[in-house]
Scaffold this motif. Sequence first.
Motif, PDB file in Angstrom:
ATOM      1  N   ILE A 140      14.997  35.320  17.701  1.00 57.00           N
ATOM      2  CA  ILE A 140      16.186  35.480  18.525  1.00 57.00           C
ATOM      3  C   ILE A 140      15.967  34.775  19.858  1.00 57.00           C
ATOM      4  O   ILE A 140      14.959  34.973  20.523  1.00 57.00           O
ATOM      5  CB  ILE A 140      16.494  36.973  18.743  1.00 57.00           C
ATOM      6  N   GLY A 141      16.915  33.924  20.217  1.00 59.06           N
ATOM      7  CA  GLY A 141      16.835  33.200  21.478  1.00 59.06           C
ATOM      8  C   GLY A 141      16.181  31.843  21.389  1.00 59.06           C
ATOM      9  O   GLY A 141      16.113  31.124  22.394  1.00 59.06           O
ATOM     10  N   SER A 142      15.673  31.455  20.210  1.00 60.44           N
ATOM     11  CA  SER A 142      15.045  30.146  20.074  1.00 60.44           C
ATOM     12  C   SER A 142      16.114  29.055  19.992  1.00 60.44           C
ATOM     13  O   SER A 142      17.272  29.315  19.676  1.00 60.44           O
ATOM     14  CB  SER A 142      14.166  30.104  18.820  1.00 60.44           C
ATOM     15  N   LYS A 143      15.710  27.828  20.276  1.00 61.19           N
ATOM     16  CA  LYS A 143      16.628  26.691  20.280  1.00 61.19           C
ATOM     17  C   LYS A 143      16.438  25.879  19.004  1.00 61.19           C
ATOM     18  O   LYS A 143      15.308  25.613  18.600  1.00 61.19           O
ATOM     19  CB  LYS A 143      16.377  25.806  21.493  1.00 61.19           C
ATOM     20  N   PRO A 144      17.538  25.463  18.363  1.00 57.40           N
ATOM     21  CA  PRO A 144      17.419  24.678  17.137  1.00 57.40           C
ATOM     22  C   PRO A 144      17.572  23.175  17.379  1.00 57.40           C
ATOM     23  O   PRO A 144      18.173  22.741  18.363  1.00 57.40           O
ATOM     24  CB  PRO A 144      18.580  25.198  16.297  1.00 57.40           C
ATOM     25  N   PHE A 145      17.001  22.395  16.459  1.00 55.65           N
ATOM     26  CA  PHE A 145      17.293  20.974  16.363  1.00 55.65           C
ATOM     27  C   PHE A 145      18.515  20.796  15.464  1.00 55.65           C
ATOM     28  O   PHE A 145      18.823  21.653  14.634  1.00 55.65           O
ATOM     29  CB  PHE A 145      16.117  20.208  15.750  1.00 55.65           C
ATOM     30  N   PHE A 146      19.196  19.657  15.611  1.00 55.77           N
ATOM     31  CA  PHE A 146      20.312  19.306  14.736  1.00 55.77           C
ATOM     32  C   PHE A 146      20.060  17.917  14.179  1.00 55.77           C
ATOM     33  O   PHE A 146      19.711  17.002  14.925  1.00 55.77           O
ATOM     34  CB  PHE A 146      21.643  19.331  15.486  1.00 55.77           C
ATOM     35  N   ALA A 147      20.268  17.773  12.874  1.00 56.14           N
ATOM     36  CA  ALA A 147      20.127  16.469  12.219  1.00 56.14           C
ATOM     37  C   ALA A 147      21.406  16.208  11.430  1.00 56.14           C
ATOM     38  O   ALA A 147      21.686  16.905  10.443  1.00 56.14           O
ATOM     39  CB  ALA A 147      18.906  16.453  11.299  1.00 56.14           C
TER      40      ALA A 147
END
Length: 317
Positions: A140-147
């Motif tokens: 919870i609260g982590s940041k994701p990458f987007f591809a």
Amino acid sequence: MLRIKTPKSLRAKRELEKRAPKLVELGKKTLILHGTKTSNVLNSVLTEIYHLKKDNSVKYSRRNDNIRPFESGGESSLEFYSLKTDCSLFVFGSHSKKRPDNLVIGRTYDHHIYDLVEVGVENFKSMASFSYDKKLAPLIGSKPFFAFMGEEFENVIELKHLKEVLLDLFRGQVVKSLNLAGLDRVYVCTALSSNRVFFTQCALRLKKSGTVVPKMELIEVGPSMDLVFRRHRLPDEGLKKEAMKIAPELIKKKEKNVSKDPIEGKIGKVYVPDQQIGSASLPFKVKGAKRERREAKANAEGNKHAEKKQKRDDADA
């Protein structure tokens, strides 16, 4: 005359201050709603989205008969719930014979509908159907990458709009700096055709590589599904212009004669005016000039003595 209600308690005052406009807004909250009828697949999809955004989302489990996002008059209840929960994004699920497993994702501005994207869900797989180490589950609260893979995301207007909405839905709060420990997942969106997108989530595992940059390994953890594009509604130009305004305090002043280069970095030009050195008076004494003046003075005194002597000699004669 409109009556302005003032808060009667400190708690109500704090809540109003939280909802007040800010120079730097916090992460957008998401409202998750059910339509008149939903399927088991759609219920699982809405639950998975709620778990992915559990730190910043509100989920209603009751059926809503009077919400029809693409119809006039069917958006008033949706805007009311947006105002009540202070949510800027919403995900609405419904199921019918004409549009099975239908998912509507939308954004609001000032709690009014800004834009809408409608997709159909196919080939859904939940996170429970993937076998992986539970330690790889997103935090919870982590940041994701987007591809986003596929040129359709740049050339097709519908998929370009879907890309913007998905980014707003899952990216959370916008930050300027990141810690590698907080990057633990990747959302992969693959354009299979001009109206079909494969969406999945992968866990990001960092391994030692012998260098400063770690080796990254992707492990699919779900959920995964095919999003079939159906309908969309772009924002009104006047509303878009109003929503894109930036506060004057956040506008960075332009630096004169300064440019940025990706390789050399910040580059500046300095313009120096004519110094007119030839006519400037020097504040220091030059030894060579002082010696010349001393010699000229000695020569002048010698000539003077010679002239006096010559006058005396002429007088004696």
